[in-house]
Scaffold this active site. Structure first.
Site, PDB file in Angstrom:
ATOM      1  N   GLU A 184      36.819  54.692 -21.637  1.00 12.40           N
ATOM      2  CA  GLU A 184      36.551  55.275 -22.961  1.00 12.40           C
ATOM      3  C   GLU A 184      37.830  55.391 -23.789  1.00 12.40           C
ATOM      4  O   GLU A 184      38.151  56.461 -24.314  1.00 12.40           O
ATOM      5  CB  GLU A 184      35.862  56.634 -22.806  1.00 12.40           C
ATOM      6  CG  GLU A 184      34.484  56.505 -22.185  1.00 12.40           C
ATOM      7  CD  GLU A 184      33.688  57.811 -22.152  1.00 12.40           C
ATOM      8  OE1 GLU A 184      34.311  58.893 -22.155  1.00 12.40           O
ATOM      9  OE2 GLU A 184      32.445  57.752 -22.144  1.00 12.40           O
ATOM     10  N   GLU A 378      27.929  52.990 -18.444  1.00 17.43           N
ATOM     11  CA  GLU A 378      27.574  54.415 -18.342  1.00 17.43           C
ATOM     12  C   GLU A 378      26.420  54.701 -19.274  1.00 17.43           C
ATOM     13  O   GLU A 378      26.454  54.296 -20.443  1.00 17.43           O
ATOM     14  CB  GLU A 378      28.736  55.325 -18.764  1.00 17.43           C
ATOM     15  CG  GLU A 378      29.787  55.534 -17.733  1.00 17.43           C
ATOM     16  CD  GLU A 378      30.791  56.612 -18.133  1.00 17.43           C
ATOM     17  OE1 GLU A 378      30.391  57.607 -18.770  1.00 17.43           O
ATOM     18  OE2 GLU A 378      31.971  56.443 -17.798  1.00 17.43           O
TER      19      GLU A 378
HETATM   20  C1  BGP Z   1      31.901  59.959 -19.951  1.00 24.08           C
HETATM   21  C2  BGP Z   1      32.941  59.862 -18.875  1.00 24.08           C
HETATM   22  C3  BGP Z   1      32.440  60.231 -17.503  1.00 24.08           C
HETATM   23  C4  BGP Z   1      31.322  61.204 -17.504  1.00 24.08           C
HETATM   24  C5  BGP Z   1      30.275  61.031 -18.552  1.00 24.08           C
HETATM   25  C6  BGP Z   1      29.267  62.123 -18.664  1.00 24.08           C
HETATM   26  O1  BGP Z   1      32.494  60.403 -21.123  1.00 24.08           O
HETATM   27  O2  BGP Z   1      33.503  58.594 -18.809  1.00 24.08           O
HETATM   28  O3  BGP Z   1      33.536  60.531 -16.720  1.00 24.08           O
HETATM   29  O4  BGP Z   1      31.384  62.268 -16.758  1.00 24.08           O
HETATM   30  O5  BGP Z   1      30.884  60.853 -19.799  1.00 24.08           O
HETATM   31  O6  BGP Z   1      29.849  63.245 -19.237  1.00 24.08           O
HETATM   32  P1  BGP Z   1      29.737  64.682 -18.604  1.00 24.08           P
HETATM   33  O7  BGP Z   1      30.177  64.555 -17.205  1.00 24.08           O
HETATM   34  O8  BGP Z   1      30.628  65.523 -19.400  1.00 24.08           O
HETATM   35  O9  BGP Z   1      28.320  65.062 -18.721  1.00 24.08           O
END
Ligand code: BGP
Length: 479
Positions: A184, A378
């Site tokens: 990201e 993701e």
């Molecule tokens: C993204 C990241 C992850 C992750 C995901 C979900 O921004 O790359 O590492 O965890 O989001 O976010 P969260 O865990 O805050 O729900």
């Protein structure tokens, strides 16, 4: 009804990051990293991510540190990988914790124990023909580089990173073909703490320092692409963006213009540099108006031009709706990336707006702009799960979310987008990045660990486990 058709060899799987699942934070010679000093709990962590002047100290009298134990993947990876294999995963996205390989980040020689751990993980994946997809840097800058050097603001990190990736490529050249450089990367200006490993001294210095840090990452990423191609012929090295299409709140041209500008700065800038190999022309005005001056060295721009990525990977959780003049009540309606509330969308329990069509829009926007293969690395729904008395977990809400997003991907493929694969986030429950909670669960596999750290760490299959298994078995035809 359209039938969803995904290409042969589509890479279905799941995604994770070392700091959110490995645990064993002081085993195997690992040094501390950023995630080890981030407290657990929504209030504590979220506040920190957007604040200034964090001291990077651990204070156990005040906070818990859920990443220290993670879900103990470090010791349980065999069991977990067997479960991924049972679902039929073609690929598994994981990150390497930099501080397992270089505990401080600036050593000359790597830590053999750390390297051997990932050898074992890759060998285990190979047993089941699961292709590893490796993120080289996922929000886990070694703490020493943060404290002594000021994180990615410091040019020295380019050199340390180069040493780190050279070690990785040489060591794993026969085991890993797909690599991502910085997770990201475009989230950096928004939350420099996570991606760039520094806490802004003040709001005034945030932008300047963040863009300077980003420049260093562009150079480091380009170098990594070059080295990767040299050391591992046939390797595929991608960038990784957080992508949220920006919608104008209404048809007022002022708002449409505003949305376009925001999309350029947030969504397009980093991709333009990493895919096209050039700073885009629109950034000059933005830098001028925001007093940003990037210090570059001779050769940086040539290197960036030569080290362009092979594909674009991105995370997609939500879209963003925005307008130029917002009232204080309209600002910060739950979406992590800002904007105002979209009246057409519902939100998750954490306020993230759910928008499957936005994924189709994202895929089309990216493909129109770059014409390189795309990879959704993701996507998922963070939700509270309930364990029934018989031990079952009926996460139909998660199945619904994923079904609609996979359908939207199928539409995009039909639109002509070249899509390599899909790894849903947190395929096994893990510690949330933005809130440090265990209760924000994304997994097909439940992990018995609660927010206070209690639990047996036992794994069990949710309803979505069986559903996703069938999605993969039918290459997305049965949703
Ligand atoms: C993204 C990241 C992850 C992750 C995901 C979900 O921004 O790359 O590492 O965890 O989001 O976010 P969260 O865990 O805050 O729900």
């Amino acid at each position: 009804m359209m039938t969803v058709k995904f290409p042969e060899g589509f890479l279905w799987g799941g995604a994770t990051a070392a700091n959110q699942l490995e645990g064993a934070y002081q085993e195997g010679g690992k040094g501390l990293n950023l995630a080890d000093v981030l407290p657990g709990g929504k209030e504590n962590r979220l506040k920190l991510l957007s604040s200034t002047g964090f001291d990077f100290e651990i204070d156990k009298s005040k906070y818990t540190y859920p990443n220290h134990e993670g879900i103990d993947f470090y010791h349980r990876y065999k069991e977990d990988i067997a479960l991924f294999a049972e679902m039929g995963f073609k690929t598994f996205r994981l990150s390497i914790a930099w501080s397992r390989i270089f505990p401080n980040g600036d050593e000359l020689e790597p830590n053999e124990e750390g390297l051997a751990f990932y050898d074992r993980v890759f060998d285990e994946l190979a047993k089941y023909n699961i292709e590893p997809l490796v993120t080289i840097a996922h929000y886990e800058t070694p703490l020493h580089l943060i404290k002594e050097y000021g994180g990615w603001r410091n040019r020295k990190l380019v050199e340390f990173f180069e040493r780190y990736v050279t070690v990785l490529f040489n060591r794993y050249k026969d085991k890993v073909k797909y690599w991502l450089t910085f997770n990201e990367i475009n989230g950096a200006t928004h939350m420099p703490l996570l991606g760039l490993g520094f806490s802004p001294e003040s709001e005034e210095t945030r932008l300047q320092d963040s863009f300077q840090g980003l420049h260093h990452q562009f150079v480091a990423s380009a170098k990594a692409v070059q080295l990767g191609h040299e050391i591992i012929p046939g390797s595929q090295i991608g960038c990784m963006l957080i992508y949220a299409p920006v919608y104008s709140f209404d048809s007022n041209p002022e708002n449409v213009m505003y949305a376009q500008q925001e999309a350029r700065i947030f969504n397009n800038f980093c991709g333009d540099v990493q895919v096209r190999g050039e700073y885009p022309s629109f950034i000059d005005r933005y830098f001028r108006e925001n007093d940003v001056n990037i210090k570059m060295e001779d050769g940086d721009l040539a290197l960036i031009k030569e080290g362009t990525v092979d594909f674009i990977s991105f995370s997609y959780y939500m879209s963003r709706t925005d307008k130029k003049n917002k009232t204080p009540e309209e600002i910060g309606q739950g979406n992590l990336i800002g904007g105002v509330k979209n009246p057409f969308l519902k939100a998750s329990d954490w306020g993230w707006e759910i928008d499957p069509i936005g994924l189709r829009i994202a895929l089309n926007e990216l493909y129109d702009r770059y014409q390189v293969p795309l990879f959704v690395v993701e996507n998922g729904l963070g939700a509270y799960d309930k364990v029934e008395e018989d031990g079952s977990i009926n996460d139909d809400y998660r199945i619904d979310f994923l079904r609609e997003h996979i359908k939207a991907m199928g539409e995009a493929v039909d639109d002509g987008v070249e899509l390599m694969g899909y790894t849903s986030w947190g395929c096994i429950d893990l510690v949330s990045a933005s809130s440090g909670e265990m209760s924000k669960r994304y997994g097909f596999i439940y992990v018995d660990k609660l927010d206070d750290g209690s639990g047996s760490f036992e794994r069990s299959r949710k309803k979505s486990f069986y559903w996703y298994k069938n999605v993969i078995a039918t290459n997305g035809e049965e949703l």
